[in-house]
Design an enzyme around this catalytic site. Structure first.
Site, short mmCIF file in Angstrom:
data_model
loop_
_atom_site.label_atom_id
_atom_site.label_comp_id
_atom_site.label_asym_id
_atom_site.label_seq_id
_atom_site.Cartn_x
_atom_site.Cartn_y
_atom_site.Cartn_z
N ARG A 221 -12.99 29.76 -32.22
CA ARG A 221 -13.53 29.41 -30.92
C ARG A 221 -14.63 28.38 -31.09
O ARG A 221 -15.39 28.43 -32.07
CB ARG A 221 -14.11 30.65 -30.21
N HIS A 269 -6.95 22.43 -29.04
CA HIS A 269 -6.74 23.89 -29.02
C HIS A 269 -5.23 24.20 -29.04
O HIS A 269 -4.68 24.77 -28.09
CB HIS A 269 -7.40 24.53 -27.79
P1 NDP Z 1 -8.26 40.04 -35.59
O1 NDP Z 1 -9.01 40.86 -34.60
O2 NDP Z 1 -6.96 40.54 -36.09
O3 NDP Z 1 -9.18 39.78 -36.88
C1 NDP Z 1 -10.53 39.48 -36.76
C2 NDP Z 1 -11.17 39.48 -38.14
O4 NDP Z 1 -12.53 39.06 -38.01
C3 NDP Z 1 -11.21 40.88 -38.78
O5 NDP Z 1 -10.98 40.79 -40.17
C4 NDP Z 1 -12.65 41.33 -38.53
O6 NDP Z 1 -13.17 42.24 -39.49
C5 NDP Z 1 -13.38 40.01 -38.65
N1 NDP Z 1 -14.68 40.08 -37.97
C6 NDP Z 1 -14.95 40.36 -36.69
N2 NDP Z 1 -16.28 40.36 -36.45
C7 NDP Z 1 -16.87 40.09 -37.64
C8 NDP Z 1 -18.21 39.97 -38.07
N3 NDP Z 1 -19.24 40.14 -37.22
N4 NDP Z 1 -18.45 39.69 -39.36
C9 NDP Z 1 -17.43 39.53 -40.25
N5 NDP Z 1 -16.11 39.64 -39.90
C10 NDP Z 1 -15.85 39.91 -38.62
O7 NDP Z 1 -8.09 38.61 -34.93
P2 NDP Z 1 -6.93 37.54 -35.17
O8 NDP Z 1 -6.82 37.29 -36.62
O9 NDP Z 1 -5.70 37.89 -34.45
O10 NDP Z 1 -7.54 36.26 -34.40
C11 NDP Z 1 -8.78 35.71 -34.77
C12 NDP Z 1 -9.24 34.70 -33.71
O11 NDP Z 1 -8.46 33.51 -33.79
C13 NDP Z 1 -9.08 35.11 -32.26
O12 NDP Z 1 -10.11 36.00 -31.86
C14 NDP Z 1 -9.15 33.79 -31.53
O13 NDP Z 1 -10.49 33.49 -31.20
C15 NDP Z 1 -8.65 32.79 -32.56
N6 NDP Z 1 -7.35 32.19 -32.18
C16 NDP Z 1 -7.28 30.84 -32.06
C17 NDP Z 1 -6.09 30.23 -31.73
C18 NDP Z 1 -5.98 28.75 -31.66
O14 NDP Z 1 -4.93 28.25 -31.27
N7 NDP Z 1 -6.96 27.99 -32.06
C19 NDP Z 1 -4.88 31.01 -31.48
C20 NDP Z 1 -5.06 32.43 -31.66
C21 NDP Z 1 -6.26 32.98 -31.99
P3 NDP Z 1 -12.55 43.72 -39.65
O15 NDP Z 1 -11.21 43.49 -40.30
O16 NDP Z 1 -13.49 44.43 -40.52
O17 NDP Z 1 -12.41 44.27 -38.26
C1 OXD Z 2 -5.65 32.81 -28.50
C2 OXD Z 2 -5.74 31.37 -28.35
O1 OXD Z 2 -6.68 33.46 -28.57
O2 OXD Z 2 -4.72 30.76 -27.98
O3 OXD Z 2 -4.51 33.32 -28.58
O4 OXD Z 2 -6.77 30.78 -28.62
#
Ligand code: NDP
Ligand code: OXD
Length: 306
Positions: A221, A269
């Site tokens: 993000r 994006h």
């Molecule tokens: P998940 O919820 O599966 O994974 C999130 C990861 O981040 C987990 O490993 C979590 O740790 C870690 N995390 C969360 N908070 C913290 C913190 N404070 N400190 C350290 N680690 C942290 O999310 P996804 O992998 O599915 O997606 C990640 C992000 O990608 C989405 O939230 C979205 O913003 C972005 N995205 C962007 C897209 C784009 O097109 N650019 C498309 C899709 C998603 P833990 O495992 O311990 O919970």
């Molecule tokens: C998502 C994105 O969060 O598209 O899936 O960014």
């Protein structure tokens, strides 16, 4: 069963048609103010007015993996918030990150510039051991990206909130191990959810702790990055470049310095797009499970915000 579709930035008709085909027993409509109460909602960045009018919803399905637009709103008290769980996004994310990584590592931008000037020139091969890739967030997308990067034999380190064991990845966790993770990383990939804890996490201090000449790939993000801190680090050579798919304000405003900076590559994006067939199949299967009283994956934990 009644389902409301309330998604800004999505063309409604094909989604409604696909949802109706997958859930023939359900009444599925685009939400309009004053619509009767629904059982479920399929949303992307809905207005607060929609949630206020539908306090009885059993579950709200977000048409994306990141739920930050929703966690800022007041949700119906009993509604579970459900994110998309991969649904075809993780392989797209893997190809995006590997493309950005290899383009930087192999200096393809430099070759392209030379070729444009009619120059037949070589650059000294670099060692992949000198380019450890650090992945912030080892969730659904981060772990898939780690696998893809490993296939090209780069060293991979990862950082998450809770401790993890991922084959072939040196895993760090929590605030205590954040500096060690940064110190080991040369190519930093942000795949964190946007929460109060992670907003602004990519800033002058954290980016200065990376190996000299580091490279940033932000695909999570825009608000993870303190945008004002990036250009001074690039201009000083502390960072070699950045690929950015997400921005504090989207679309990126005309005249924003990121459009033209020679060390910044931007995309609109688009790293991992929401795919209709995969998403609808996943949502329909989850609704069926909920209706049978079974558990589902992908429910957002309100205390963590993702
Ligand atoms: P998940 O919820 O599966 O994974 C999130 C990861 O981040 C987990 O490993 C979590 O740790 C870690 N995390 C969360 N908070 C913290 C913190 N404070 N400190 C350290 N680690 C942290 O999310 P996804 O992998 O599915 O997606 C990640 C992000 O990608 C989405 O939230 C979205 O913003 C972005 N995205 C962007 C897209 C784009 O097109 N650019 C498309 C899709 C998603 P833990 O495992 O311990 O919970
Ligand atoms: C998502 C994105 O969060 O598209 O899936 O960014």
């Amino acid at each position: 069963m009644k389902i409301h579709f309330c998604c800004t930035d999505f063309k409604a008709e094909p989604w409604i048609a696909a949802l109706r085909a997958a859930l023939p027993q359900a009444e599925i409509e685009v939400w309009t103010p004053g619509a009767p109460p629904g059982d479920y909602a399929v949303v992307w960045a809905p207005p607060q007015a929609f949630l206020d009018e539908q306090p009885q919803l059993k579950a709200v399905f977000n048409l994306g993996a990141g739920v930050d637009a929703l966690t800022q709103l007041k949700l119906p008290l009993d509604a579970r918030l459900v994110r998309l769980d991969d649904a075809g996004m993780s392989v797209q994310m893997a190809e995006y990150v590997v493309h950005a990584l290899i383009r930087h590592f192999r200096e393809f931008d430099g070759y392209e510039a030379d070729v444009a000037q009619g120059k037949w020139s070589f650059r000294k091969p670099r060692l992949r051991e000198d380019f450890p890739v650090g992945i912030m967030g080892l969730g659904v997308l981060g772990q898939r990206v780690a696998r893809a990067v490993q296939a090209f034999e780069f060293p991979v380190v990862g950082w998450s909130r809770s401790p993890k064991q991922v084959p072939g990845v040196r895993c760090y966790a929590g605030a205590g191990q954040w500096p060690d993770f940064l110190a080991e990383t040369r190519v930093l990939v942000c795949l964190l959810p946007l929460t109060d804890e992670t907003r602004g996490i990519l800033n002058r201090d954290s980016l200065s702790r990376l190996r000299p000449g580091a490279y940033l790939i932000n695909v999570a993000r825009g608000a993870h990055l303190v945008e004002e801190d990036l250009i001074p680090l690039l201009d000083a050579g502390q960072l070699a470049g950045a690929t950015l798919d997400v921005f504090r304000q989207e679309p990126l405003p005309a005249g924003h310095p990121f459009w033209r900076h020679p060390k910044i590559t931007i995309t609109p994006h688009t790293a991992a797009r929401t795919l209709r067939d995969e998403s609808v199949a996943q949502i329909a299967a989850k609704i069926a499970r909920l209706e049978r009283g079974e558990s589902i994956a992908g429910i957002v934990d309100p205390s963590k915000g993702y």
